[in-house]
Design an enzyme around this catalytic site. Structure first.
Site, short mmCIF file in Angstrom:
data_model
loop_
_atom_site.label_atom_id
_atom_site.label_comp_id
_atom_site.label_asym_id
_atom_site.label_seq_id
_atom_site.Cartn_x
_atom_site.Cartn_y
_atom_site.Cartn_z
N GLY A 5 -8.98 2.53 20.48
CA GLY A 5 -9.84 2.06 19.31
C GLY A 5 -9.71 1.35 19.07
O GLY A 5 -10.25 0.95 17.60
N GLU A 8 -3.64 0.02 14.54
CA GLU A 8 -3.66 1.09 14.62
C GLU A 8 -5.59 0.86 14.54
O GLU A 8 -5.34 0.34 13.45
CB GLU A 8 -3.16 2.07 14.04
CG GLU A 8 -3.42 3.91 14.18
CD GLU A 8 -3.85 4.58 15.76
OE1 GLU A 8 -4.62 3.13 16.31
OE2 GLU A 8 -3.28 5.46 15.96
N ASP A 50 -5.64 9.80 10.97
CA ASP A 50 -6.68 10.77 10.34
C ASP A 50 -5.99 11.49 9.66
O ASP A 50 -5.17 11.52 8.64
CB ASP A 50 -7.54 10.94 11.48
CG ASP A 50 -8.32 12.27 11.48
OD1 ASP A 50 -8.61 12.01 9.81
OD2 ASP A 50 -8.28 13.32 12.14
N GLY A 78 -2.97 12.06 10.98
CA GLY A 78 -1.24 11.49 11.39
C GLY A 78 -0.33 11.35 12.59
O GLY A 78 0.35 11.02 12.72
N THR A 120 -1.12 11.80 15.85
CA THR A 120 -0.46 11.11 16.35
C THR A 120 0.62 9.50 16.90
O THR A 120 1.06 9.35 17.38
CB THR A 120 -1.79 10.16 17.53
OG1 THR A 120 -3.01 11.17 17.66
CG2 THR A 120 -2.37 9.66 18.25
N LYS A 152 -7.55 7.60 6.26
CA LYS A 152 -8.47 8.93 5.94
C LYS A 152 -7.22 9.83 4.75
O LYS A 152 -6.47 10.61 5.41
CB LYS A 152 -8.71 9.70 6.45
CG LYS A 152 -10.18 8.88 7.32
CD LYS A 152 -11.27 10.06 7.96
CE LYS A 152 -11.19 9.91 9.19
NZ LYS A 152 -12.10 11.36 10.37
N ASP A 177 -15.08 5.25 18.96
CA ASP A 177 -16.19 5.95 18.84
C ASP A 177 -16.19 7.32 19.00
O ASP A 177 -15.69 7.86 18.03
CB ASP A 177 -15.38 5.83 20.74
CG ASP A 177 -14.45 6.62 20.72
OD1 ASP A 177 -13.69 6.90 19.94
OD2 ASP A 177 -14.98 8.13 21.78
N ARG A 209 -18.58 2.73 20.19
CA ARG A 209 -17.17 0.83 20.01
C ARG A 209 -18.14 -0.86 19.83
O ARG A 209 -17.30 -1.33 19.33
CB ARG A 209 -16.65 1.11 21.07
CG ARG A 209 -15.58 2.78 21.39
CD ARG A 209 -14.36 2.29 22.57
NE ARG A 209 -14.13 3.67 22.83
CZ ARG A 209 -13.27 4.39 22.03
NH1 ARG A 209 -12.22 3.98 21.16
NH2 ARG A 209 -12.72 5.55 23.03
P1 IMP Z 1 -4.46 11.92 13.80
O1 IMP Z 1 -3.94 11.83 15.24
O2 IMP Z 1 -5.45 12.33 13.54
O3 IMP Z 1 -4.45 10.45 12.83
O4 IMP Z 1 -5.96 10.96 14.71
C1 IMP Z 1 -5.81 10.91 15.85
C2 IMP Z 1 -6.92 10.00 16.90
O5 IMP Z 1 -8.61 10.15 16.05
C3 IMP Z 1 -7.93 8.10 15.54
O6 IMP Z 1 -6.07 7.18 16.45
C4 IMP Z 1 -9.03 8.54 16.58
O7 IMP Z 1 -8.64 7.88 17.62
C5 IMP Z 1 -9.15 9.90 16.88
N1 IMP Z 1 -10.54 9.58 14.99
C6 IMP Z 1 -9.48 10.10 13.75
N2 IMP Z 1 -10.98 10.22 13.43
C7 IMP Z 1 -11.92 9.12 13.71
C8 IMP Z 1 -13.56 8.89 13.35
O8 IMP Z 1 -13.69 9.62 11.81
N3 IMP Z 1 -14.03 8.09 14.38
C9 IMP Z 1 -13.14 8.03 14.95
N4 IMP Z 1 -11.79 8.43 15.54
C10 IMP Z 1 -11.52 9.02 14.63
MG MG Z 2 -6.37 5.87 18.33
#
Ligand code: IMP
Ligand code: MG
Length: 182
Positions: free
Chosen positions: A51, A106, A110, A112, A114, A138, A166, A172
């Site tokens: 990403g 990064e 979202d 958080g 990951t 977000k 994506d 992308r």
């Molecule tokens: P997290 O662990 O929920 O913070 O999000 C992990 C991953 O989900 C991010 O690094 C993105 O690869 C993917 N992601 C989260 N929200 C979006 C979005 O709105 N569009 C595209 N990818 C997203």
């Molecule tokens: Mg990502």
């Protein structure tokens, strides 16, 4: 994802929420932030694939202090629409980061989960410092407490595509950030 035509692919792009010009302007400011914090000590920019590949390419060109570039890939396991916090490193860094001030580049935070796991993994390796710069944040969706050092855009709970991000590996290549149309 399966598209039968370009028209069908275009239907996934609901509306542009951040333009190329807005991205460029904020990237300049983020570059100034990096240039003001670090002063010649070795820094390592770590892009989390896939990403952040475009964001990395743009932000590194605003860095006016010595820096090296690295890539890391992590697979997040999802439970429904949310990441679970189970993260597998599928491509690791080649550098011994203990000599570096590390900056994670990064694409989006979202829940958080990951990034939280990636931070834990990198902390254990003892970098001289560790900061996080994210293109998009977000905060409404956050489930783990996570502090970013710099975030370029705060957005509501939309699923966004473009500029590296994506949906099902597509979109992308869009030069702007758009809301995805389900
Ligand atoms: P997290 O662990 O929920 O913070 O999000 C992990 C991953 O989900 C991010 O690094 C993105 O690869 C993917 N992601 C989260 N929200 C979006 C979005 O709105 N569009 C595209 N990818 C997203
Ligand atoms: Mg990502």
């Amino acid at each position: 994802m399966d598209f039968n035509s370009t028209e069908q692919w275009k239907k996934g792009i609901r509306r542009i929420i951040i333009t190329e010009e807005q991205i460029r302007a904020e990237i300049k400011k983020a570059g100034e932030f990096i240039n003001s914090v670090y002063d010649g000590s070795p820094i390592l920019l770590v892009s989390i694939l896939k990403g952040s590949f475009i964001f990395m390419a743009d932000i590194c060109r605003e860095v006016k202090v010595p820096c090296e570039i690295e890539f890391m890939a992590a697979k997040s396991y999802f439970e429904g629409t949310e990441s679970s916090g189970h993260v597998e490193i599928t491509m690791d860094l080649k550098h011994d980061i203990s000599k570096y001030h590390v900056i994670i580049i990064e694409d989006i935070i979202d829940t958080g989960r990951t990034l939280n796991e990636i931070i834990k993994i990198l902390r254990i390796r003892g970098p001289r410092s560790l900061r996080v710069i994210t293109l998009l944040d977000k905060p409404e969706r956050r489930v783990v407490e996570l502090k970013t050092d710099y975030s370029l855009f705060t957005i509501p709970d939309y699923f966004v595509i473009g500029y590296g991000l994506d949906y099902g590996e597509f979109y992308r290549n869009l030069p702007y950030i758009a809301e995805y149309a389900e």
